[in-house]
Design a protein around this motif. Structure first.
Motif, PDB file in Angstrom:
ATOM      1  N   VAL A 103       0.774  13.506  12.681  1.00  0.00           N
ATOM      2  CA  VAL A 103       1.619  12.950  11.615  1.00  0.00           C
ATOM      3  C   VAL A 103       1.062  11.612  11.142  1.00  0.00           C
ATOM      4  CG1 VAL A 103       3.920  12.045  11.121  1.00  0.00           C
ATOM      5  CG2 VAL A 103       3.680  14.183  12.372  1.00  0.00           C
ATOM      6  N   THR A 104       0.592  10.795  12.070  1.00  0.00           N
ATOM      7  CA  THR A 104       0.017   9.501  11.706  1.00  0.00           C
ATOM      8  C   THR A 104      -1.211   9.693  10.823  1.00  0.00           C
ATOM      9  OG1 THR A 104       0.796   8.550  13.775  1.00  0.00           O
ATOM     10  CG2 THR A 104      -0.942   7.356  12.623  1.00  0.00           C
ATOM     11  N   TYR A 105      -2.086  10.620  11.189  1.00  0.00           N
ATOM     12  CA  TYR A 105      -3.278  10.877  10.381  1.00  0.00           C
ATOM     13  C   TYR A 105      -2.904  11.359   8.982  1.00  0.00           C
ATOM     14  CZ  TYR A 105      -7.257  13.199   8.358  1.00  0.00           C
ATOM     15  OH  TYR A 105      -8.219  13.601   7.486  1.00  0.00           O
ATOM     16  N   LEU A 106      -1.981  12.303   8.890  1.00  0.00           N
ATOM     17  CA  LEU A 106      -1.626  12.857   7.581  1.00  0.00           C
ATOM     18  C   LEU A 106      -0.982  11.804   6.671  1.00  0.00           C
ATOM     19  CD1 LEU A 106      -0.320  16.369   8.649  1.00  0.00           C
ATOM     20  CD2 LEU A 106      -2.465  15.831   7.486  1.00  0.00           C
ATOM     21  N   ARG A 107      -0.177  10.930   7.219  1.00  0.00           N
ATOM     22  CA  ARG A 107       0.431   9.871   6.404  1.00  0.00           C
ATOM     23  C   ARG A 107      -0.609   8.833   5.983  1.00  0.00           C
ATOM     24  NH1 ARG A 107       6.405   9.290   9.053  1.00  0.00           N
ATOM     25  NH2 ARG A 107       7.021  11.396   8.483  1.00  0.00           N
ATOM     26  N   TYR A 108      -1.503   8.486   6.882  1.00  0.00           N
ATOM     27  CA  TYR A 108      -2.567   7.536   6.551  1.00  0.00           C
ATOM     28  C   TYR A 108      -3.489   8.127   5.493  1.00  0.00           C
ATOM     29  CZ  TYR A 108      -5.800   3.695   7.492  1.00  0.00           C
ATOM     30  OH  TYR A 108      -6.572   2.577   7.377  1.00  0.00           O
ATOM     31  N   TYR A 109      -3.790   9.409   5.621  1.00  0.00           N
ATOM     32  CA  TYR A 109      -4.612  10.109   4.629  1.00  0.00           C
ATOM     33  C   TYR A 109      -3.926  10.073   3.262  1.00  0.00           C
ATOM     34  CZ  TYR A 109      -6.811  14.024   2.188  1.00  0.00           C
ATOM     35  OH  TYR A 109      -7.438  14.804   1.264  1.00  0.00           O
ATOM     36  N   ALA A 110      -2.613  10.292   3.235  1.00  0.00           N
ATOM     37  CA  ALA A 110      -1.878  10.255   1.969  1.00  0.00           C
ATOM     38  C   ALA A 110      -1.966   8.868   1.333  1.00  0.00           C
ATOM     39  CB  ALA A 110      -0.420  10.641   2.199  1.00  0.00           C
ATOM     40  N   LEU A 111      -1.834   7.833   2.139  1.00  0.00           N
ATOM     41  CA  LEU A 111      -1.934   6.474   1.602  1.00  0.00           C
ATOM     42  C   LEU A 111      -3.348   6.175   1.097  1.00  0.00           C
ATOM     43  CD1 LEU A 111       0.216   4.450   4.148  1.00  0.00           C
ATOM     44  CD2 LEU A 111       0.754   4.934   1.756  1.00  0.00           C
ATOM     45  N   LEU A 112      -4.352   6.654   1.798  1.00  0.00           N
ATOM     46  CA  LEU A 112      -5.732   6.444   1.348  1.00  0.00           C
ATOM     47  C   LEU A 112      -6.007   7.159   0.025  1.00  0.00           C
ATOM     48  CD1 LEU A 112      -7.724   6.728   4.700  1.00  0.00           C
ATOM     49  CD2 LEU A 112      -7.445   4.692   3.282  1.00  0.00           C
ATOM     50  N   VAL A 113      -5.537   8.395  -0.097  1.00  0.00           N
ATOM     51  CA  VAL A 113      -5.737   9.143  -1.331  1.00  0.00           C
ATOM     52  C   VAL A 113      -4.991   8.475  -2.478  1.00  0.00           C
ATOM     53  CG1 VAL A 113      -5.234  11.338  -2.495  1.00  0.00           C
ATOM     54  CG2 VAL A 113      -6.228  11.341  -0.210  1.00  0.00           C
ATOM     55  N   LEU A 114      -3.761   8.054  -2.238  1.00  0.00           N
ATOM     56  CA  LEU A 114      -2.980   7.386  -3.273  1.00  0.00           C
ATOM     57  C   LEU A 114      -3.685   6.118  -3.747  1.00  0.00           C
ATOM     58  CD1 LEU A 114      -0.357   7.376  -4.904  1.00  0.00           C
ATOM     59  CD2 LEU A 114       0.694   6.084  -3.046  1.00  0.00           C
ATOM     60  N   GLY A 115      -4.241   5.350  -2.833  1.00  0.00           N
ATOM     61  CA  GLY A 115      -4.973   4.145  -3.201  1.00  0.00           C
ATOM     62  C   GLY A 115      -6.266   4.445  -3.939  1.00  0.00           C
ATOM     63  N   ASP A 116      -6.902   5.575  -3.606  1.00  0.00           N
ATOM     64  CA  ASP A 116      -8.126   5.963  -4.318  1.00  0.00           C
ATOM     65  C   ASP A 116      -7.827   6.430  -5.739  1.00  0.00           C
ATOM     66  OD1 ASP A 116      -9.887   5.339  -2.319  1.00  0.00           O
ATOM     67  OD2 ASP A 116     -10.009   7.375  -1.519  1.00  0.00           O
ATOM     68  N   ILE A 117      -6.711   7.111  -5.925  1.00  0.00           N
ATOM     69  CA  ILE A 117      -6.364   7.618  -7.250  1.00  0.00           C
ATOM     70  C   ILE A 117      -5.948   6.480  -8.170  1.00  0.00           C
ATOM     71  CG2 ILE A 117      -4.741   9.060  -8.542  1.00  0.00           C
ATOM     72  CD1 ILE A 117      -4.719  10.956  -6.140  1.00  0.00           C
ATOM     73  N   ASP A 118      -5.101   5.593  -7.671  1.00  0.00           N
ATOM     74  CA  ASP A 118      -4.588   4.493  -8.494  1.00  0.00           C
ATOM     75  C   ASP A 118      -4.576   3.232  -7.635  1.00  0.00           C
ATOM     76  OD1 ASP A 118      -3.205   2.727 -10.138  1.00  0.00           O
ATOM     77  OD2 ASP A 118      -1.753   4.242 -10.786  1.00  0.00           O
ATOM     78  N   GLU A 119      -5.451   2.278  -7.949  1.00  0.00           N
ATOM     79  CA  GLU A 119      -5.604   1.078  -7.124  1.00  0.00           C
ATOM     80  C   GLU A 119      -4.350   0.207  -7.092  1.00  0.00           C
ATOM     81  OE1 GLU A 119      -9.132  -1.173  -7.758  1.00  0.00           O
ATOM     82  OE2 GLU A 119     -10.410   0.597  -7.673  1.00  0.00           O
ATOM     83  N   THR A 120      -3.462   0.367  -8.064  1.00  0.00           N
ATOM     84  CA  THR A 120      -2.221  -0.422  -8.034  1.00  0.00           C
ATOM     85  C   THR A 120      -1.308   0.030  -6.898  1.00  0.00           C
ATOM     86  OG1 THR A 120      -1.135   1.053  -9.631  1.00  0.00           O
ATOM     87  CG2 THR A 120      -2.265  -0.887 -10.504  1.00  0.00           C
ATOM     88  N   PHE A 121      -1.522   1.231  -6.377  1.00  0.00           N
ATOM     89  CA  PHE A 121      -0.715   1.747  -5.262  1.00  0.00           C
ATOM     90  C   PHE A 121      -1.419   1.603  -3.920  1.00  0.00           C
ATOM     91  CE2 PHE A 121       0.865   4.736  -8.690  1.00  0.00           C
ATOM     92  CZ  PHE A 121       2.013   3.999  -8.928  1.00  0.00           C
ATOM     93  N   ASP A 122      -2.530   0.891  -3.867  1.00  0.00           N
ATOM     94  CA  ASP A 122      -3.310   0.798  -2.635  1.00  0.00           C
ATOM     95  C   ASP A 122      -2.629  -0.138  -1.634  1.00  0.00           C
ATOM     96  OD1 ASP A 122      -5.225   1.078  -0.742  1.00  0.00           O
ATOM     97  OD2 ASP A 122      -6.856   0.222  -1.921  1.00  0.00           O
ATOM     98  N   ALA A 123      -1.835   0.440  -0.750  1.00  0.00           N
ATOM     99  CA  ALA A 123      -1.138  -0.340   0.276  1.00  0.00           C
ATOM    100  C   ALA A 123      -2.050  -0.685   1.447  1.00  0.00           C
ATOM    101  CB  ALA A 123       0.076   0.441   0.779  1.00  0.00           C
ATOM    102  N   LEU A 124      -3.216  -0.066   1.508  1.00  0.00           N
ATOM    103  CA  LEU A 124      -4.133  -0.273   2.634  1.00  0.00           C
ATOM    104  C   LEU A 124      -5.392  -1.021   2.230  1.00  0.00           C
ATOM    105  CD1 LEU A 124      -3.884   3.305   4.156  1.00  0.00           C
ATOM    106  CD2 LEU A 124      -2.644   1.268   4.862  1.00  0.00           C
TER     107      LEU A 124
END
Length: 134
Positions: A103-124
């Motif tokens: 679960v930790t990996y899948l959530r971290y992966y989601a945050l990484l993808v979101l940040g790659d798609i739109d840098e304004t959402f890059d929480a990491l």
């Protein structure tokens, strides 16, 4: 979280990003689904193997209980119920511990993808490796 806005305002921001980069989000949904299925299968197999290994001593104790006291007696029923509860609780703990890294990996992966798609959402962004080399 970054803009300190409410839920509806955050969804409006995300919806704008989804409309502009819908192919990226669709690719993420497909890959995330496949990763979730694959991880679920792998964790289930691992937990199943542990369950079989854990079940062997419990069945031995149940057989000894059956031989020494009648299973229909109060002592036999108490021992068998205690063994079943012990097995059930230990499997619950093992399943939970096995799920944590997935679960930790899948959530971290989601945050990484979101940040790659739109840098304004890059929480990491502070934890992300440098992109200068790529």
């Amino acid at each position: 979280m970054q803009t300190d806005s409410g839920v509806l305002a955050a969804w409006r921001l995300l919806w704008g990003s989804i409309k502009t980069a819908w192919k990226q989000y669709l690719a993420y949904v497909v890959i995330a689904f496949l990763l979730t299925v694959a991880a679920g299968i792998i964790v289930s197999i691992a937990v199943g193997i542990v369950a079989i290994v854990l079940l062997i001593p419990i069945l031995i104790v149940a057989a000894i209980t059956h031989v020494t006291v009648s299973v229909s007696s109060t002592v036999g029923v108490v021992v068998l119920v205690a063994l079943a509860l012990l097995f059930g609780l230990s499997m619950l703990v093992i399943w939970t511990i096995a799920q944590v890294p997935v679960v930790t990996y899948l959530r971290y992966y989601a945050l990484l993808v979101l940040g790659d798609i739109d840098e304004t959402f890059d929480a990491l962004s502070a934890r992300r490796p440098s992109r200068e080399g790529s």
